[in-house]
Design a protein around this motif. Sequence first.
Motif, PDB file in Angstrom:
ATOM      1  N   GLY A  95      89.938   2.604 -28.601  1.00 57.24           N
ATOM      2  CA  GLY A  95      89.603   1.653 -27.552  1.00 57.24           C
ATOM      3  C   GLY A  95      89.482   0.234 -28.086  1.00 57.24           C
ATOM      4  N   LEU A  96      88.907   0.084 -29.265  1.00 59.81           N
ATOM      5  CA  LEU A  96      88.810  -1.238 -29.872  1.00 59.81           C
ATOM      6  C   LEU A  96      90.186  -1.798 -30.207  1.00 59.81           C
ATOM      7  CD1 LEU A  96      85.774  -0.639 -32.269  1.00 59.81           C
ATOM      8  CD2 LEU A  96      85.775  -1.878 -30.097  1.00 59.81           C
ATOM      9  N   ALA A  97      91.093  -0.905 -30.617  1.00 60.81           N
ATOM     10  CA  ALA A  97      92.429  -1.351 -31.015  1.00 60.81           C
ATOM     11  C   ALA A  97      93.232  -1.886 -29.837  1.00 60.81           C
ATOM     12  CB  ALA A  97      93.181  -0.205 -31.676  1.00 60.81           C
ATOM     13  N   VAL A  98      92.976  -1.367 -28.635  1.00 63.52           N
ATOM     14  CA  VAL A  98      93.765  -1.787 -27.469  1.00 63.52           C
ATOM     15  C   VAL A  98      92.914  -2.516 -26.433  1.00 63.52           C
ATOM     16  CG1 VAL A  98      95.492   0.020 -27.733  1.00 63.52           C
ATOM     17  CG2 VAL A  98      93.455   0.469 -26.359  1.00 63.52           C
ATOM     18  N   ALA A  99      91.765  -3.029 -26.846  1.00 66.70           N
ATOM     19  CA  ALA A  99      90.873  -3.704 -25.898  1.00 66.70           C
ATOM     20  C   ALA A  99      91.569  -4.865 -25.195  1.00 66.70           C
ATOM     21  CB  ALA A  99      89.621  -4.195 -26.616  1.00 66.70           C
ATOM     22  N   ASP A 100      92.380  -5.633 -25.929  1.00 69.21           N
ATOM     23  CA  ASP A 100      93.066  -6.766 -25.326  1.00 69.21           C
ATOM     24  C   ASP A 100      94.207  -6.329 -24.424  1.00 69.21           C
ATOM     25  OD1 ASP A 100      94.402  -5.775 -27.571  1.00 69.21           O
ATOM     26  OD2 ASP A 100      95.495  -7.654 -27.863  1.00 69.21           O
ATOM     27  N   VAL A 101      94.696  -5.115 -24.614  1.00 70.42           N
ATOM     28  CA  VAL A 101      95.806  -4.602 -23.810  1.00 70.42           C
ATOM     29  C   VAL A 101      95.343  -4.217 -22.412  1.00 70.42           C
ATOM     30  CG1 VAL A 101      97.504  -2.736 -23.627  1.00 70.42           C
ATOM     31  CG2 VAL A 101      97.048  -3.798 -25.843  1.00 70.42           C
ATOM     32  N   LEU A 102      94.106  -3.749 -22.294  1.00 68.56           N
ATOM     33  CA  LEU A 102      93.615  -3.254 -21.012  1.00 68.56           C
ATOM     34  C   LEU A 102      93.373  -4.360 -20.007  1.00 68.56           C
ATOM     35  CD1 LEU A 102      91.040  -0.551 -22.184  1.00 68.56           C
ATOM     36  CD2 LEU A 102      93.474  -0.320 -21.740  1.00 68.56           C
ATOM     37  N   GLY A 103      93.164  -5.581 -20.470  1.00 72.62           N
ATOM     38  CA  GLY A 103      92.849  -6.673 -19.557  1.00 72.62           C
ATOM     39  C   GLY A 103      91.349  -6.882 -19.451  1.00 72.62           C
ATOM     40  N   ARG A 104      90.947  -7.847 -18.642  1.00 73.72           N
ATOM     41  CA  ARG A 104      89.529  -8.202 -18.551  1.00 73.72           C
ATOM     42  C   ARG A 104      88.856  -7.696 -17.291  1.00 73.72           C
ATOM     43  NH1 ARG A 104      89.442 -14.509 -20.737  1.00 73.72           N
ATOM     44  NH2 ARG A 104      90.308 -14.052 -22.822  1.00 73.72           N
ATOM     45  N   GLY A 105      89.613  -7.306 -16.290  1.00 69.46           N
ATOM     46  CA  GLY A 105      89.014  -6.817 -15.049  1.00 69.46           C
ATOM     47  C   GLY A 105      88.314  -5.482 -15.245  1.00 69.46           C
ATOM     48  N   ARG A 106      87.221  -5.267 -14.516  1.00 69.52           N
ATOM     49  CA  ARG A 106      86.450  -4.040 -14.679  1.00 69.52           C
ATOM     50  C   ARG A 106      87.240  -2.814 -14.248  1.00 69.52           C
ATOM     51  NH1 ARG A 106      80.356  -5.662 -12.506  1.00 69.52           N
ATOM     52  NH2 ARG A 106      79.918  -7.227 -14.132  1.00 69.52           N
ATOM     53  N   VAL A 107      87.985  -2.941 -13.162  1.00 71.41           N
ATOM     54  CA  VAL A 107      88.762  -1.806 -12.672  1.00 71.41           C
ATOM     55  C   VAL A 107      89.852  -1.439 -13.678  1.00 71.41           C
ATOM     56  CG1 VAL A 107      90.266  -0.974 -10.839  1.00 71.41           C
ATOM     57  CG2 VAL A 107      88.283  -2.384 -10.273  1.00 71.41           C
ATOM     58  N   ALA A 108      90.542  -2.455 -14.196  1.00 71.76           N
ATOM     59  CA  ALA A 108      91.599  -2.203 -15.173  1.00 71.76           C
ATOM     60  C   ALA A 108      91.035  -1.552 -16.428  1.00 71.76           C
ATOM     61  CB  ALA A 108      92.306  -3.514 -15.527  1.00 71.76           C
ATOM     62  N   ARG A 109      89.889  -2.023 -16.890  1.00 71.04           N
ATOM     63  CA  ARG A 109      89.294  -1.456 -18.097  1.00 71.04           C
ATOM     64  C   ARG A 109      88.825  -0.020 -17.854  1.00 71.04           C
ATOM     65  NH1 ARG A 109      87.961  -4.264 -22.574  1.00 71.04           N
ATOM     66  NH2 ARG A 109      88.533  -6.462 -22.620  1.00 71.04           N
ATOM     67  N   PHE A 110      88.281   0.236 -16.670  1.00 71.70           N
ATOM     68  CA  PHE A 110      87.807   1.585 -16.352  1.00 71.70           C
ATOM     69  C   PHE A 110      88.973   2.566 -16.309  1.00 71.70           C
ATOM     70  CE2 PHE A 110      86.872   4.916 -13.230  1.00 71.70           C
ATOM     71  CZ  PHE A 110      85.730   5.457 -13.786  1.00 71.70           C
ATOM     72  N   LEU A 111      90.023   2.192 -15.587  1.00 72.36           N
ATOM     73  CA  LEU A 111      91.190   3.072 -15.494  1.00 72.36           C
ATOM     74  C   LEU A 111      91.914   3.179 -16.840  1.00 72.36           C
ATOM     75  CD1 LEU A 111      92.648   1.956 -12.040  1.00 72.36           C
ATOM     76  CD2 LEU A 111      91.284   3.985 -12.553  1.00 72.36           C
ATOM     77  N   GLY A 112      92.032   2.047 -17.529  1.00 63.10           N
ATOM     78  CA  GLY A 112      92.715   2.059 -18.811  1.00 63.10           C
ATOM     79  C   GLY A 112      91.994   2.904 -19.842  1.00 63.10           C
ATOM     80  N   ALA A 113      90.659   2.861 -19.828  1.00 67.58           N
ATOM     81  CA  ALA A 113      89.889   3.655 -20.793  1.00 67.58           C
ATOM     82  C   ALA A 113      90.176   5.144 -20.628  1.00 67.58           C
ATOM     83  CB  ALA A 113      88.403   3.384 -20.620  1.00 67.58           C
ATOM     84  N   HIS A 114      90.431   5.571 -19.388  1.00 58.58           N
ATOM     85  CA  HIS A 114      90.721   6.984 -19.144  1.00 58.58           C
ATOM     86  C   HIS A 114      92.090   7.369 -19.689  1.00 58.58           C
ATOM     87  CE1 HIS A 114      89.787  10.788 -17.356  1.00 58.58           C
ATOM     88  NE2 HIS A 114      90.839  10.796 -16.555  1.00 58.58           N
ATOM     89  N   LEU A 115      92.956   6.380 -19.878  1.00 60.51           N
ATOM     90  CA  LEU A 115      94.314   6.651 -20.362  1.00 60.51           C
ATOM     91  C   LEU A 115      94.454   6.471 -21.876  1.00 60.51           C
ATOM     92  CD1 LEU A 115      96.398   4.821 -17.585  1.00 60.51           C
ATOM     93  CD2 LEU A 115      95.767   7.238 -17.697  1.00 60.51           C
ATOM     94  N   VAL A 116      93.359   6.106 -22.547  1.00 59.66           N
ATOM     95  CA  VAL A 116      93.414   5.897 -24.001  1.00 59.66           C
ATOM     96  C   VAL A 116      93.535   7.247 -24.709  1.00 59.66           C
ATOM     97  CG1 VAL A 116      92.124   5.150 -26.034  1.00 59.66           C
ATOM     98  CG2 VAL A 116      92.170   3.717 -23.990  1.00 59.66           C
ATOM     99  N   THR A 117      94.668   7.475 -25.317  1.00 60.15           N
ATOM    100  CA  THR A 117      94.913   8.688 -26.101  1.00 60.15           C
ATOM    101  C   THR A 117      95.629   8.295 -27.391  1.00 60.15           C
ATOM    102  OG1 THR A 117      97.100   9.093 -25.120  1.00 60.15           O
ATOM    103  CG2 THR A 117      95.189  10.058 -23.985  1.00 60.15           C
ATOM    104  N   ASP A 118      95.793   9.251 -28.275  1.00 63.43           N
ATOM    105  CA  ASP A 118      96.528   8.992 -29.506  1.00 63.43           C
ATOM    106  C   ASP A 118      97.907   8.413 -29.194  1.00 63.43           C
ATOM    107  OD1 ASP A 118      94.789  11.431 -29.536  1.00 63.43           O
ATOM    108  OD2 ASP A 118      95.047  11.261 -31.699  1.00 63.43           O
TER     109      ASP A 118
END
Length: 235
Positions: A95-118
């Motif tokens: 998650g730290l490695a792709v924090a800038d990829v997810l964007g700054r919006g709360r919805v984007a970060r919430f949904l993106g965090a669920h998609l963080v996989t190897d």
Amino acid sequence: MRSLLRTPSVLLRVAPGDLVRDASLVWLASGVVGVSFGAISVAGGLPVWVPVVLSLVVYAGSAQFSAVGVLLAGGGPLAAAATGLLLNTRTVAFGLAVADVLGRGRVARFLGAHLVTDETVAFALAQEDPARRRAAFWISGLGLFAVWNLGVLGGALAGGALGDTARFGLDAAFPAVLVALVLPTLRKDPAVRRAALAGAAVALAVTPLVPAGLPVLLALAGLALHGRREAAVRA
């Protein structure tokens, strides 16, 4: 919210056709392993809804396999959840490695965090510029989520009809795909290559000594080597 709404335009700007083509290899491997997970779960005696709900809510292949393994071995739900959580601690670093990829919006970060996989992290970080990294993450992540869950559902409905899925060598599919994804980064960045080799050495050394899953976590020690070198460069 605006960052999430901007995602479609980002995908269009970077010509996603080649990203879809490359990500399709990951999707294929994911779907095949998902079928295996669903079939193993139901063939072991679990109802169909268990692997399906796990895949939608937890969405972490290694954690799901481990949790189901604990349940099938007679362990309770708490033991299964603890095993899955332990294996998934590695996603903190992802998650730290792709924090800038997810964007700054709360919805984007919430949904993106669920998609963080190897796979999504490796695919995103293999790209060269920020826009392409973001597009790669969302394209691979959304496709992977869909294919994985469809595969699990198909495997669960098939139940024991597939027989012993281990004979197909499905356990080699994901490692092979991950190696292909990270090779470009390893070739162009000596510091990352040294950190990866150090982590791999640690994992290989402890594999005979610790339970399955822990070698992957201990391999994160390679990040310490990379962090020290980065600090030395800044100094």
